[in-house]
Motif scaffolding. Sequence first.
Motif, short mmCIF file in Angstrom:
data_model
loop_
_atom_site.label_atom_id
_atom_site.label_comp_id
_atom_site.label_asym_id
_atom_site.label_seq_id
_atom_site.Cartn_x
_atom_site.Cartn_y
_atom_site.Cartn_z
N THR A 111 -28.67 -14.13 1.09
CA THR A 111 -28.48 -13.28 2.26
C THR A 111 -29.19 -11.94 2.13
O THR A 111 -29.64 -11.38 3.12
N GLN A 132 -26.61 -13.63 6.32
CA GLN A 132 -25.21 -13.99 6.44
C GLN A 132 -25.00 -14.98 7.59
O GLN A 132 -24.19 -15.92 7.47
N PHE A 182 -17.35 -14.79 1.59
CA PHE A 182 -18.17 -13.77 2.23
C PHE A 182 -17.94 -12.37 1.68
O PHE A 182 -18.70 -11.46 2.01
N ILE A 207 -20.91 -11.63 -0.45
CA ILE A 207 -22.08 -11.44 0.41
C ILE A 207 -22.05 -10.06 1.06
O ILE A 207 -23.06 -9.34 1.11
N TYR A 208 -20.87 -9.65 1.54
CA TYR A 208 -20.75 -8.34 2.18
C TYR A 208 -21.01 -7.22 1.19
O TYR A 208 -21.73 -6.25 1.49
N GLN A 232 -23.08 -6.99 9.31
CA GLN A 232 -22.20 -7.82 8.49
C GLN A 232 -20.73 -7.46 8.67
O GLN A 232 -19.85 -8.32 8.62
#
Length: 452
Positions: free
Chosen positions: A44, A55, A269, A272-273, A425
Amino acid sequence: MTAISEGMPREAGRLGKFSWALFDWANQPYFTVVTTFIFAPYFTSFVASTPAEGQAYWGYTQAIAGALIAILSPVFGSIADAGGARKPWIVFFSSLCAIGAFSLWWAAPGMESGIFWILAGIIVGTIGVEFSIVFNNAMLPSLVPAERMGRLSGFGWGLGYIGGLIALFIVLLGFSLPEVPLFGLSKVTHEPDRITGPMAAIWLIVFIIPMLLFTPDRPANDLPKSAAVRQGLKSLMTTLRSLKNYRNIIFFLIARMFYNDGILALIGFSGIYAAGLFNWGTTELGIFGILINFFAIAGCFIGGYLDDRLGSKPTIVISVLGLAFASVGVLSISDGQVLFGLPAAMPVEEGALFASPAEMVFMVFAFIMGLFFGPAQAASRTLIARMAPPEKAGEFFGLFALSGKATAFVAPLMIGIVTSATGQQRPAMIVIFILLMIGAALMSFVREPAHK
């Protein structure tokens, strides 16, 4: 009465049972280093054009894989229930996972062409590992009597946790932290991130070998696969029709669909964030994953105590609300701010690990998330065991597994849509909070049977 049927092994030996449990060790690194802590945030943040686009792409891949798993799981589950040999299917789907995982090596930073092949590899890998788990799980009743299944299953679950942690340590100590990574991998082209795909593939293939060699399997039978599918689907439809007589279980399964989606999305997630917000690399994400896993293990022990003392339903509700609180905490953090407005310095180049105030606040909420993740899942399994009629335990455990897959694509799809619509995001975390709160609210309609 045991679960071992006529024509099946009376009970596997210690080596056979250990080898079966080792399958959890074999598949867990795919989830730990590929879909959660290392490759997913790398994809991402560096492969896609922007973190928001990455994302969104990742959300769509998980949605597609989840939808296919939900549609096809009953079919393959019916084949497993029909009594045929499981190992050939495990080999096939594990090989499919390995092919998909190995293809991630070609996910170069900023690639403009070929990115959809990488997305296809992610989908193939995820489908392969999930279906291999379906067939491996179907072997459990043939290995031990029913009264000892929990111990063997729990032992495998524990091995999986350990395997995931060791995989993270290998990535950190072998590829991320050294100035010169193993095999001379280039940090400039993010090869230490990309190697996680081939590493998970090789790990899976190597560590399923003991199960293939030493764990007894059902003998192959003459029942055509098409007949097995029809027989399994017929049994599933009978179970679904009978649910009208078990409204309490229906409420629980619906509630679990919501909060389970939220839990999986929060775990998947959050890394990822953080990678997009703090510009974390492999080292930070690997250490983040290790710490989360340690807190999750501790949470399982605490949750087990609460489950016995308070009951499964209160443990689930407390855990889901705790996860909702953690999701709000993560949502409250933005560039230069925490708790929806308090100024907090962001990490600086060459700064100490997790030393910025914004990172510290994020880690606090991440640890809370880790503590509650395990108890919510473990208590859910305990509750369905307490609610299901003993004579229908197998059917309701199968429906319980299906409920975890049927809507697994919803949260990633919603996150992908929200991220695409906003180009950011952060708003996607609202989706997770809503799913968790709906699940917790629906649990109020569930009545837990007395077990003391």
